[in-house]
Design a protein around this motif. Structure first.
Motif, PDB file in Angstrom:
ATOM      1  N   MET A 179       0.702  -1.174   0.075  1.00 12.26           N
ATOM      2  CA  MET A 179      -0.051  -0.052   0.059  1.00 12.26           C
ATOM      3  C   MET A 179       1.004   1.177   0.097  1.00 12.26           C
ATOM      4  N   LEU A 180       0.483   2.243  -0.667  1.00 12.72           N
ATOM      5  CA  LEU A 180       1.179   3.417  -1.061  1.00 12.72           C
ATOM      6  C   LEU A 180       0.906   4.322   0.189  1.00 12.72           C
ATOM      7  N   TYR A 181       1.914   5.169   0.830  1.00 14.88           N
ATOM      8  CA  TYR A 181       1.516   5.874   2.059  1.00 14.88           C
ATOM      9  C   TYR A 181       1.894   7.365   1.534  1.00 14.88           C
ATOM     10  N   LYS A 182       1.667   7.660   0.362  1.00 11.61           N
ATOM     11  CA  LYS A 182       1.971   8.970   0.069  1.00 11.61           C
ATOM     12  C   LYS A 182       1.071   9.291  -1.326  1.00 11.61           C
ATOM     13  N   ARG A 183       0.545  10.550  -1.511  1.00  5.71           N
ATOM     14  CA  ARG A 183      -0.437  10.929  -2.475  1.00  5.71           C
ATOM     15  C   ARG A 183       0.661  10.802  -3.980  1.00  5.71           C
ATOM     16  N   LEU A 184      -0.129  10.325  -4.829  1.00  4.60           N
ATOM     17  CA  LEU A 184       0.728  10.451  -6.186  1.00  4.60           C
ATOM     18  C   LEU A 184       0.061  11.504  -7.141  1.00  4.60           C
ATOM     19  N   SER A 185       0.838  12.077  -7.830  1.00  2.88           N
ATOM     20  CA  SER A 185       0.539  13.322  -8.852  1.00  2.88           C
ATOM     21  C   SER A 185       0.082  12.247 -10.062  1.00  2.88           C
ATOM     22  N   PRO A 186      -0.625  12.849 -10.943  1.00  7.40           N
ATOM     23  CA  PRO A 186      -1.152  11.859 -12.043  1.00  7.40           C
ATOM     24  C   PRO A 186       0.089  11.614 -12.981  1.00  7.40           C
ATOM     25  N   SER A 187       1.250  12.480 -12.906  1.00  5.02           N
ATOM     26  CA  SER A 187       2.476  11.757 -13.341  1.00  5.02           C
ATOM     27  C   SER A 187       2.993  10.735 -12.916  1.00  5.02           C
ATOM     28  N   GLU A 188       2.945  10.700 -11.606  1.00  8.50           N
ATOM     29  CA  GLU A 188       3.611   9.595 -10.623  1.00  8.50           C
ATOM     30  C   GLU A 188       2.850   8.288 -10.741  1.00  8.50           C
ATOM     31  N   TYR A 189       1.512   8.549 -10.865  1.00 10.68           N
ATOM     32  CA  TYR A 189       0.424   7.424 -11.119  1.00 10.68           C
ATOM     33  C   TYR A 189       0.700   6.669 -12.564  1.00 10.68           C
ATOM     34  N   ARG A 190       1.039   7.899 -13.575  1.00 16.23           N
ATOM     35  CA  ARG A 190       1.282   6.915 -14.918  1.00 16.23           C
ATOM     36  C   ARG A 190       2.605   6.142 -14.902  1.00 16.23           C
ATOM     37  N   MET A 191       3.522   6.722 -14.362  1.00 14.80           N
ATOM     38  CA  MET A 191       4.648   5.947 -13.934  1.00 14.80           C
ATOM     39  C   MET A 191       4.731   4.753 -13.108  1.00 14.80           C
ATOM     40  N   PRO A 237       0.049  -3.222 -10.452  1.00 14.87           N
ATOM     41  CA  PRO A 237      -0.609  -1.859 -10.720  1.00 14.87           C
ATOM     42  C   PRO A 237      -1.288  -1.905 -12.046  1.00 14.87           C
ATOM     43  N   SER A 238      -2.460  -1.720 -12.196  1.00 14.21           N
ATOM     44  CA  SER A 238      -3.116  -1.573 -13.565  1.00 14.21           C
ATOM     45  C   SER A 238      -4.286  -0.714 -13.523  1.00 14.21           C
ATOM     46  N   GLU A 239      -4.582  -0.209 -14.564  1.00 18.65           N
ATOM     47  CA  GLU A 239      -5.641   0.719 -14.647  1.00 18.65           C
ATOM     48  C   GLU A 239      -6.944   0.145 -15.064  1.00 18.65           C
ATOM     49  N   GLY A 240      -8.140   0.381 -14.190  1.00 16.84           N
ATOM     50  CA  GLY A 240      -9.260  -0.494 -14.389  1.00 16.84           C
ATOM     51  C   GLY A 240      -9.228  -1.409 -13.381  1.00 16.84           C
ATOM     52  N   TYR A 288      -6.245 -13.180 -10.193  1.00 18.11           N
ATOM     53  CA  TYR A 288      -6.435 -12.046 -10.998  1.00 18.11           C
ATOM     54  C   TYR A 288      -7.063 -10.787 -10.194  1.00 18.11           C
ATOM     55  N   ALA A 289      -8.051 -10.808  -9.499  1.00 20.94           N
ATOM     56  CA  ALA A 289      -8.613  -9.964  -8.553  1.00 20.94           C
ATOM     57  C   ALA A 289      -7.463  -9.355  -7.440  1.00 20.94           C
ATOM     58  N   LEU A 290      -7.011 -10.397  -6.865  1.00 22.88           N
ATOM     59  CA  LEU A 290      -6.227 -10.167  -5.778  1.00 22.88           C
ATOM     60  C   LEU A 290      -4.829  -9.267  -6.254  1.00 22.88           C
ATOM     61  N   SER A 291      -4.361  -9.762  -7.503  1.00 24.74           N
ATOM     62  CA  SER A 291      -3.399  -8.919  -8.048  1.00 24.74           C
ATOM     63  C   SER A 291      -3.374  -7.603  -8.221  1.00 24.74           C
ATOM     64  N   GLN A 292      -4.862  -7.054  -8.138  1.00 23.90           N
ATOM     65  CA  GLN A 292      -4.942  -5.636  -8.188  1.00 23.90           C
ATOM     66  C   GLN A 292      -5.196  -5.007  -6.937  1.00 23.90           C
ATOM     67  N   ILE A 293      -5.071  -5.472  -5.641  1.00 29.65           N
ATOM     68  CA  ILE A 293      -5.255  -5.227  -4.625  1.00 29.65           C
ATOM     69  C   ILE A 293      -3.952  -4.661  -4.007  1.00 29.65           C
ATOM     70  N   PRO A 294      -3.620  -3.290  -3.787  1.00 31.19           N
ATOM     71  CA  PRO A 294      -2.333  -2.840  -3.316  1.00 31.19           C
ATOM     72  C   PRO A 294      -1.921  -3.242  -1.992  1.00 31.19           C
TER      73      PRO A 294
END
Length: 339
Positions: free
Chosen positions: A1-13, A136-139, A254-260
């Protein structure tokens, strides 16, 4: 789990990391500058482990967990120095007492023999058939909200009903000691520079680069992110999920692989309907996670097996090189660990 906010650019990264072997590939996929990616990936690695996922089976190794009765003497002995094929040791608390949970990668087909070489009273041997990491994946179950990565629980049923998680059979790859050392360093940080690896193993950068290109890259599955075990706001838990069939187990992976919060999840070899999940769940989310699992029509039973003591963790990383002799895997070096 991430403990910092991500900017849109960091999220794309973040979304580019699983499919990129270098900073340059991350920059290209995320359409960001290389200098930005260099800095931000390193910053990210302070919040979550960025690991290189190697195909152990293609090397002749078998990802395995051992559950053993807790004995202080055995724990101290195993904590005294690195053990061939043992990656991590943790103390866990089940409903009937304390146990040791050992993550390992013994030679394929020798999982039980390996287990009984260790100075432990083995309760269970869990050999992985299929496995999942946090990719990490979108959707799907992942959503980006106000700089945070969250779980879209409302999509759980539709995500778990799609059998999308598949594994192919890879051609076996013959490895040597240097290949194993490169994998060891890359597992600790997926973007470890080969020049740094060369210095650690006292080999030329040219030789390390050659081995990486010819052998190690072909073993790469993806990069995955692993939550830090030491975050105090998390509960480290071990879950057992019983699915209606093996196909649904794959959908669960597959579902679990998307849980941070996911550290590891896998089906049991020989009991593929059983999924074991190792998670670092935020305390306020544990009830929600359990409720979500039991609500799935394809899950017959969801059971919290144990709580894990993060302070007890001993991490050795990839230690297969200690059991590699004369060009093949050997259990002989384990004899000293069986008093």
């Amino acid at each position: 789990m991430l403990y910092k906010r991500l900017s849109p650019s960091e999220y794309r990264m973040l979304l580019a990391i699983p499919y990129s072997l270098t900073y340059s590939e991350v920059a290209r996929r995320s359409r960001l500058s290389l200098s930005y990616v260099n800095v931000k990936v390193k910053e990210l690695s302070q919040n979550v482990k960025v690991r290189f996922w190697a195909d152990y089976r293609a090397m002749g190794l078998s990802p395995t967990y051992l559950l053993a009765e807790y004995e202080d003497r055995a724990y101290r002995l195993m904590a005294s120095r690195a053990i061939p094929f043992v990656k991590r040791i943790l103390k866990v608390w089940g409903w009937d007492g304390a146990y040791l949970l050992i993550s390992a990668c013994p030679p394929l087909g020798f999982e039980r023999r390996f287990a009984y070489y260790l100075p432990l009273r083995i309760k269970e041997i869990w050999v992985k058939e299929w496995e999942a990491k946090w990719i990490p994946s979108e959707g799907g179950l992942t959503k980006y909200v106000d700089g945070r990565i969250e779980v879209a629980w409302e999509k759980l049923h539709s995500t778990a009903s799609q059998p999308r998680f598949k594994w192919g059979i890879r051609t076996p790859v013959k490895v040597d000691w240097l290949d194993l050392m490169i994998i060891r360093e890359k597992e600790e940080y997926a973007y470890a520079r080969l020049s740094s690896v060369a210095r650690k193993v006292k080999a030329s950068q040219q030789l390390v680069s050659y081995h990486y290109r010819r052998h190690v890259r072909s073993l790469w599955i993806a990069n995955y992110l692993e939550p830090l075990l030491t975050m105090k706001s998390n509960l480290l838990v071990l879950y057992r999920l019983e699915a209606i069939d093996a196909s649904y187990s794959l959908s669960l992976l597959y579902a679990l692989s998307q849980i941070p919060w996911l550290i590891d999840a896998f089906t049991l070899q020989g009991e593929e309907r059983i999924v074991i999940a190792f998670l670092a769940v935020p305390q306020e989310q544990l009830v929600k996670f359990h409720s979500a699992m039991v609500s799935l029509e394809g899950v017959l039973k969801a059971e919290l097996l144990a709580y894990i003591d993060p302070a007890s963790g001993i991490h050795y990383g990839f230690t297969a090189h200690l059991g590699f002799e004369r060009g093949s895997w050997s259990l002989e070096t384990l004899e000293s660990w069986n008093p």
